[in-house]
Design an enzyme around this catalytic site. Sequence first.
Site, PDB file in Angstrom:
ATOM      1  N   CYS A  58      33.729  92.418 -17.824  1.00  0.00           N
ATOM      2  CA  CYS A  58      33.225  91.195 -18.453  1.00  0.00           C
ATOM      3  C   CYS A  58      32.694  91.587 -19.827  1.00  0.00           C
ATOM      4  CB  CYS A  58      32.153  90.555 -17.568  1.00  0.00           C
ATOM      5  SG  CYS A  58      30.739  91.644 -17.256  1.00  0.00           S
ATOM      6  N   TYR A  59      31.667  90.916 -20.305  1.00  0.00           N
ATOM      7  CA  TYR A  59      31.093  91.219 -21.619  1.00  0.00           C
ATOM      8  C   TYR A  59      30.341  92.551 -21.617  1.00  0.00           C
ATOM      9  CZ  TYR A  59      32.029  86.326 -22.689  1.00  0.00           C
ATOM     10  OH  TYR A  59      32.635  85.122 -22.872  1.00  0.00           O
TER      11      TYR A  59
END
Length: 104
Positions: A65-66
């Site tokens: 993800c981020y």
Amino acid sequence: MKTFKTVSAAEAAQLIADRNPLILDCRDMKDYRAGHIDNAMHVHEQLRDSLLKKGDKARNLLIYCYYGHVSEHLAEMFGDFGFQQVYSLAGGYAGWKEQYNLPR
């Protein structure tokens, strides 16, 4: 018991080179389009559900993800559904970009 393993960017790169995992990007579409790990698939709800129901549970999965927090939850979900080799990228795509000096 933890059903996935957290890996560094260097470990993820080695995993990609050695085991050809299915790579899942769980960021939003805008950020996925702006840049992602080569061969990563954008995970949307329908793809996630399809993989959980019909996916090859023996295939290696690398999820990011981020920054590495949301991917842990998704990795845990896949592990709970019986996927045997699930990895979450520590530091997420931000860590990957930093490790490989990619533009921000």
